[in-house]
Design a protein around this motif. Structure first.
Motif: not given
Lengths: 285, 285
Positions: B149-154, B277-278, B33-40
């Motif tokens: 996007g979002g806070v994805p769980i693999r 968000p996406g 699990a991780g966090v996607t960021l608006t910084h990209g």
């Protein structure tokens, strides 16, 4: 725990589909393809004060009271108390093929989970909203498309973990004009054999060439073969085609959508938005 | 056909993971699990003029020439000509656990598909970027997370159609501080038995309670059990915890991330962004 949370859910216009009913609502759904829109639904869930002793969930859409069976279903699935107020704001017309019902169900699921600390995952919330739509007969594929965003292709029907999705990598401008309402429930409760055969053919062809131009062409063919075109939509699609653009019908609504400046070029005065890059999401905390 | 296209791909910070190598790169990957960021990353692909007879693909990152093996791999998979220029812009540090390599591979896939009319679906483009990362040994799970996007769980490792995803429904503010680089390839090429056991336990616990606070706590436990903590990160995490906040380590980088104002409250001067968000998407056309 917070007293209020808001979620944004993009509108969704289906361009082609096949219906796949199933006794298990999580396995029911549709195959097909559509377009999610930057025009969508903002759903705010508030914990009621309880001061008045009034324990009824209230729902407003653009400040007007409204009844939407899937919303109560979602709140019940999440085990949320009855004294909730739901305020929905949207620029989209209701009953015109934009998935406002599915967007509301999904937005309420996301927001209610946050307000009441229900601790559900996104797949669980999407499943709750999808099943509520299926049980109410108001939609089969909007919720999973709206959860994903972009230009979703529904490869296999059903909720997350059952269905499978892909997408067309494009983010064009979208124009639309609505002439009136069509009843999704009426079409879905009729014999859908012809519709589903046409939808399966269109989806198979789209998977061979997943582009926006092909999507629009296959959506037009599907609408003709499934005998869904209204007179107004047919005229508008023809006018856009004559002006060199791409347009088709929103399933299921008396609505025409076009890419780029298709409807403007054909002399219409359309609403204008874009393909939404992402799926449903809580608003900034 | 256009001469240029740009895609945005969010940064991605992994908080916990288990490694799952496989001979088929589409089946290889990670759970976690991780966090996607608006910084990209904003990746722009241009068709070269060809006037100079120079048929070499050029890549710049913030205007500096750079070599990134996954990028050539992606272009080759898509059958794109060699005379391409790729310009990447990002506020994120490289080699510090933000998935810049995966984001670049995925951004190039989306943009090159548009410029050269390759007609691939989003799943095909994500698969191309995922496999390129796996073959280069630069990442196992960033690409599928950044596509979502979002806070994805693999939930299950691998490219779309093989792996399975879920997400934590939350969009908090994110702060981060980077102290230096760590080599992902070095950790992934070592014995990952202990790491993977710790990652599997953390993922199982997260699935029982998919919230941001639980994610941060399990990420800290995972970093300790897998013996990944650097001295600087450990001090920063402790400081944020002492100030009442939630923080952990970005895998794999000498980087600490926190939610809300955690690092600011602990006296650091962090970079600030939000959960995106996406997922990855072409920029407006």
């Amino acid at each position: 725990m917070t007293d209020e949370a808001t979620a944004f859910v993009p509108g969704h216009v289906t361009g082609l589909f096949s219906a796949h009913p199933h006794d298990d609502p999580a396995a029911a759904g549709s195959r097909g393809a559509g377009v999610t829109l930057t025009h969508g639904v903002r759903a705010t869930v508030r914990r009621s004060s309880g001061a008045s002793g009034d324990e009824t969930t209230t729902l407003t859409l653009n400040d007007e009271p409204l009844s939407m069976p899937p919303v109560a279903d979602v709140l019940s699935t999440l085990g949320v108390p009855d004294d909730v107020s739901v305020a929905v704001r949207t620029p989209l017309p209701v009953g015109a093929g934009f998935g406002v019902s599915g967007a509301t169900a999904l937005g309420v699921a996301l927001a209610a989970n946050a307000v009441f600390d229900r601790g559900r995952s996104e797949n669980e919330l999407v499943t709750a909203a999808h099943c509520a739509e299926v049980r109410a007969g108001t939609g089969l594929g909007d919720v999973v498309a709206q959860a994903r965003g972009g230009v979703p292709i529904r490869l296999e029907p059903g909720a997350p973990g059952v269905g499978r999705m892909d997408g067309i990598p494009a983010r064009p401008r979208v124009e639309y004009v609505t002439f009136g309402e069509l009843s999704t429930a009426e079409v879905l409760s009729a014999d859908t054999t012809t519709l589903t055969e046409a939808g399966e053919r269109a989806l198979s062809d789209l998977r061979n060439e997943p582009t926006i131009a092909r999507f629009a062409a296959l959506s037009r063919r599907f609408a003709r073969e499934a005998d869904l075109l209204t007179e107004d939509v047919e005229s508008a699609v023809d006018a856009v085609r004559d002006a060199g653009g791409e347009a088709s019908m929103a399933m299921l609504g008396d609505t025409v959508f076009a890419f780029g400046t298709g409807l403007t070029d054909a002399g219409y005065d359309p609403e204008v938005c874009r393909v939404h890059p992402g799926g449903a999401s809580l608003a900034d905390e």
